[in-house]
Design an enzyme around this catalytic site. Structure first.
Site, PDB file in Angstrom:
ATOM      1  N   ASP A  12       0.854  -1.191   0.000  1.00  0.00           N
ATOM      2  CA  ASP A  12       0.000   0.000   0.000  1.00  0.00           C
ATOM      3  C   ASP A  12       0.889   1.240   0.000  1.00  0.00           C
ATOM      4  O   ASP A  12       1.950   1.249   0.631  1.00  0.00           O
ATOM      5  CB  ASP A  12      -0.876   0.061   1.265  1.00  0.00           C
ATOM      6  CG  ASP A  12      -1.817  -1.137   1.369  1.00  0.00           C
ATOM      7  OD1 ASP A  12      -2.211  -1.650   0.310  1.00  0.00           O
ATOM      8  OD2 ASP A  12      -2.139  -1.539   2.505  1.00  0.00           O
TER       9      ASP A  12
ATOM     10  N   ASP B 211       1.296   8.308   7.585  1.00  0.00           N
ATOM     11  CA  ASP B 211       1.202   6.916   8.030  1.00  0.00           C
ATOM     12  C   ASP B 211       2.372   6.610   8.952  1.00  0.00           C
ATOM     13  O   ASP B 211       2.226   5.958   9.981  1.00  0.00           O
ATOM     14  CB  ASP B 211       1.237   5.950   6.838  1.00  0.00           C
ATOM     15  CG  ASP B 211      -0.033   5.971   6.009  1.00  0.00           C
ATOM     16  OD1 ASP B 211      -1.126   6.019   6.595  1.00  0.00           O
ATOM     17  OD2 ASP B 211       0.071   5.929   4.763  1.00  0.00           O
TER      18      ASP B 211
ATOM     19  N   GLU C  98      -0.265  -1.952  10.836  1.00  0.00           N
ATOM     20  CA  GLU C  98      -0.316  -2.037   9.378  1.00  0.00           C
ATOM     21  C   GLU C  98       0.984  -1.514   8.773  1.00  0.00           C
ATOM     22  O   GLU C  98       1.398  -1.955   7.708  1.00  0.00           O
ATOM     23  CB  GLU C  98      -1.497  -1.214   8.836  1.00  0.00           C
ATOM     24  CG  GLU C  98      -1.504  -1.177   7.313  1.00  0.00           C
ATOM     25  CD  GLU C  98      -2.822  -0.789   6.697  1.00  0.00           C
ATOM     26  OE1 GLU C  98      -3.479   0.105   7.233  1.00  0.00           O
ATOM     27  OE2 GLU C  98      -3.168  -1.369   5.655  1.00  0.00           O
ATOM     28  N   GLU C  99       1.621  -0.590   9.461  1.00  0.00           N
ATOM     29  CA  GLU C  99       2.808   0.055   8.888  1.00  0.00           C
ATOM     30  C   GLU C  99       4.118  -0.661   9.223  1.00  0.00           C
ATOM     31  O   GLU C  99       5.188  -0.180   8.876  1.00  0.00           O
ATOM     32  CB  GLU C  99       2.885   1.518   9.340  1.00  0.00           C
ATOM     33  CG  GLU C  99       1.627   2.333   9.006  1.00  0.00           C
ATOM     34  CD  GLU C  99       1.212   2.246   7.539  1.00  0.00           C
ATOM     35  OE1 GLU C  99       2.099   2.086   6.670  1.00  0.00           O
ATOM     36  OE2 GLU C  99       0.001   2.320   7.264  1.00  0.00           O
TER      37      GLU C  99
ATOM     38  N   ASP D 223      -4.072   0.058  13.233  1.00  0.00           N
ATOM     39  CA  ASP D 223      -3.861   0.741  11.957  1.00  0.00           C
ATOM     40  C   ASP D 223      -3.799   2.221  12.341  1.00  0.00           C
ATOM     41  O   ASP D 223      -4.823   2.804  12.728  1.00  0.00           O
ATOM     42  CB  ASP D 223      -5.046   0.463  11.010  1.00  0.00           C
ATOM     43  CG  ASP D 223      -4.879   1.174   9.680  1.00  0.00           C
ATOM     44  OD1 ASP D 223      -3.931   1.970   9.545  1.00  0.00           O
ATOM     45  OD2 ASP D 223      -5.713   0.939   8.783  1.00  0.00           O
TER      46      ASP D 223
ATOM     47  N   LEU E 126      -3.415   5.089  10.806  1.00  0.00           N
ATOM     48  CA  LEU E 126      -4.166   6.094  10.046  1.00  0.00           C
ATOM     49  C   LEU E 126      -4.952   5.412   8.933  1.00  0.00           C
ATOM     50  O   LEU E 126      -4.508   5.347   7.780  1.00  0.00           O
ATOM     51  CB  LEU E 126      -3.224   7.166   9.488  1.00  0.00           C
ATOM     52  CG  LEU E 126      -3.937   8.466   9.116  1.00  0.00           C
ATOM     53  CD1 LEU E 126      -4.616   9.103  10.317  1.00  0.00           C
ATOM     54  CD2 LEU E 126      -2.966   9.458   8.495  1.00  0.00           C
ATOM     55  N   ASP E 127      -6.109   4.905   9.308  1.00  0.00           N
ATOM     56  CA  ASP E 127      -6.942   4.214   8.320  1.00  0.00           C
ATOM     57  C   ASP E 127      -7.607   5.247   7.411  1.00  0.00           C
ATOM     58  O   ASP E 127      -8.044   6.297   7.872  1.00  0.00           O
ATOM     59  CB  ASP E 127      -8.015   3.396   9.045  1.00  0.00           C
ATOM     60  CG  ASP E 127      -8.805   2.559   8.069  1.00  0.00           C
ATOM     61  OD1 ASP E 127      -8.234   1.611   7.528  1.00  0.00           O
ATOM     62  OD2 ASP E 127      -9.980   2.877   7.825  1.00  0.00           O
TER      63      ASP E 127
ATOM     64  N   GLU F 173      -8.279  -4.166  11.471  1.00  0.00           N
ATOM     65  CA  GLU F 173      -9.423  -3.440  10.890  1.00  0.00           C
ATOM     66  C   GLU F 173     -10.713  -4.219  11.194  1.00  0.00           C
ATOM     67  O   GLU F 173     -11.587  -3.744  11.921  1.00  0.00           O
ATOM     68  CB  GLU F 173      -9.245  -3.249   9.380  1.00  0.00           C
ATOM     69  CG  GLU F 173      -8.124  -2.257   9.044  1.00  0.00           C
ATOM     70  CD  GLU F 173      -7.911  -2.041   7.553  1.00  0.00           C
ATOM     71  OE1 GLU F 173      -7.665  -0.894   7.161  1.00  0.00           O
ATOM     72  OE2 GLU F 173      -7.949  -3.021   6.766  1.00  0.00           O
TER      73      GLU F 173
HETATM   74  O1  F6P Z   1      -8.131  -0.175   4.460  1.00  0.00           O
HETATM   75  C1  F6P Z   1      -8.063   0.939   3.821  1.00  0.00           C
HETATM   76  C2  F6P Z   1      -9.330   1.592   3.294  1.00  0.00           C
HETATM   77  O2  F6P Z   1      -8.970   2.906   2.976  1.00  0.00           O
HETATM   78  C3  F6P Z   1     -10.562   1.581   4.196  1.00  0.00           C
HETATM   79  O3  F6P Z   1     -10.500   2.584   5.167  1.00  0.00           O
HETATM   80  C4  F6P Z   1     -11.677   1.792   3.205  1.00  0.00           C
HETATM   81  O4  F6P Z   1     -12.913   1.276   3.643  1.00  0.00           O
HETATM   82  C5  F6P Z   1     -11.184   1.073   1.986  1.00  0.00           C
HETATM   83  O5  F6P Z   1      -9.781   0.937   2.114  1.00  0.00           O
HETATM   84  C6  F6P Z   1     -11.507   1.833   0.721  1.00  0.00           C
HETATM   85  O6  F6P Z   1     -11.220   1.045  -0.353  1.00  0.00           O
HETATM   86  P1  F6P Z   1     -11.511   1.503  -1.877  1.00  0.00           P
HETATM   87  O7  F6P Z   1     -10.535   2.594  -2.165  1.00  0.00           O
HETATM   88  O8  F6P Z   1     -11.259   0.269  -2.667  1.00  0.00           O
HETATM   89  O9  F6P Z   1     -12.911   1.979  -1.947  1.00  0.00           O
END
Ligand code: F6P
Length: 363
Positions: A67, A73, A96-97, A118, A120-121, A284
């Site tokens: 990612d 992050d 995650e990092e 995580d 910074l989700d 998550e």
């Molecule tokens: O896990 C990372 C994340 O950004 C989530 O927070 C979010 O629900 C998902 O990915 C978004 O995914 P996409 O960009 O495929 O819609």
């Protein structure tokens, strides 16, 4: 000032004081909360802070899973590590990092909990100023030795606490220690989290769903069936109109569901057959599932409760369907009916041979 109101510390002391040995858990959660206050301040600086890379700036960084890694992050990961490593409460951390578990440095005492997070989700949203968050989960570590990877591979049912901070117009901390899900709002002037949303309950039924519809062609038939029925609204089998929301920031989407109901899906799809889903199980899906279940909702992969999934890897991905109980149960039923070949009455425009999209069906 909030004289007489319940602060996070007061809540944790009251919730955990009668449980033997749990004052350490309260202290750990206060450290995690302190880290989220620091992150809230960092994120709140926006483009004025150091965390948002200039669009013209250098090469793209990636974490172990590939990612894109933004400066924030890395900074937010450091904020959590530095707030939580010194207190003698943790045996190790996984984030995650960080590809491998983080061992507590030798100069600090080792405690009996493991923190997975995580930091910074939703950080892919950070440059567009959309709400992002920190997600965390606390597990027990019963050994005296430094934890190994295997020690972190515990199913979600073993979590002793879980929560998230959401950095939006207001910063909130939403958490559970196994007795309901409770929300606290950060009073920025005083620096305290104040309980504002005790005992959150996800409404049983809903008319709102959240999914990234650009993946529709990769979905499994039971998911396509559910979404098709929602979109058919009053004219279809559901007999009522549905609304759709997708913030693409899991914390913000789950927060909305905790506040007013709905169902959130990042299901199994065939986009990349090597991945059973997009979201990570340990930091998550598991914490969000515990929060939702403690608020009366449900969380499933479509075929099994998320909290029962036995993790095989630290950064394992899992399909996620969570939110209002009756809706999640319906989607799980659709998966079972599909697996047993019992969903014949359903005619999917995407998957049925006599699809509306096929010229022969239009004739
Ligand atoms: O896990 C990372 C994340 O950004 C989530 O927070 C979010 O629900 C998902 O990915 C978004 O995914 P996409 O960009 O495929 O819609």
């Amino acid at each position: 000032m909030h004289l007489g109101r319940t602060t996070l510390s007061k809540f944790l002391i009251e919730q955990l004081r009668d449980a033997p040995g749990q004052s350490a858990l309260a202290a750990l959660l206060v450290d995690v909360a302190a880290a989220t206050k620091a992150i809230s301040a960092m994120v709140g600086r926006g483009a004025l802070g150091p965390g948002i890379a200039s669009p013209l700036g250098g090469a793209e960084l990636r974490n172990s899973a590939g990612d894109v890694q933004k400066p924030l992050d890395v900074l937010t990961n450091e904020a959590i590590v530095s707030h939580c490593e010194w207190g003698g409460l943790l045996a190790g951390m996984v984030s995650e990092e960080m590809e491998a578990p983080y061992a507590i440095p030798a100069q600090y005492q080792r405690g009996e909990y493991l923190l997975v997070f995580d930091p910074l989700d939703g950080s892919s949203n950070i440059d567009v100023n959309v709400s992002v968050g920190t997600i965390f989960s606390v597990l027990r570590h019963d050994g005296k030795a430094a934890p190994t990877t295997a020690d972190f591979l515990q199913p979600g049912t073993k979590q002793v606490a879980a929560g998230y901070a959401i950095y939006g117009p207001a910063t909130m901390l939403v958490l559970t220690v196994g007795h309901g899900t409770h929300g606290f709002t950060l009073d920025r002037e005083v620096g305290n989290f104040i309980m504002t949303h005790p005992d959150l309950r996800v409404p049983e039924e809903t008319s709102e769903f959240a999914i990234n519809v650009s993946n529709e062609r990769f979905w499994e038939p039971p998911v396509a069936r559910y979404v098709t029925e929602c979109k058919a609204g009053k004219t279809g089998v559901r007999g009522r109109d549905f609304n759709m929301r997708w913030i693409a920031s899991m914390v913000a989407d789950v927060h909305r569901i905790l506040m007013r109901g709905g169902v959130f899906m990042y299901p199994r799809d065939s986009k990349d057959p090597s991945k059973p889903g997009r979201l990570r199980l340990l930091y998550e899906a598991n914490p969000m599932s515990l929060l939702i279940e403690q608020a009366g909702g449900a969380a499933s992969t479509g075929r099994a409760p998320i909290l029962d999934v036995a993790p095989a890897e630290l950064h394992q991905r899992v399909p996620v369907i969570l939110g209002s109980k009756a809706e999640v149960e319906r989607i799980v039923r659709y998966h079972h009916e599909y697996d047993r070949g019992e969903d014949k009455p359903y005619i999917s425009p995407l998957f049925n041979e006599r699809s509306l999209y096929r010229p022969e069906a239009r004739a």
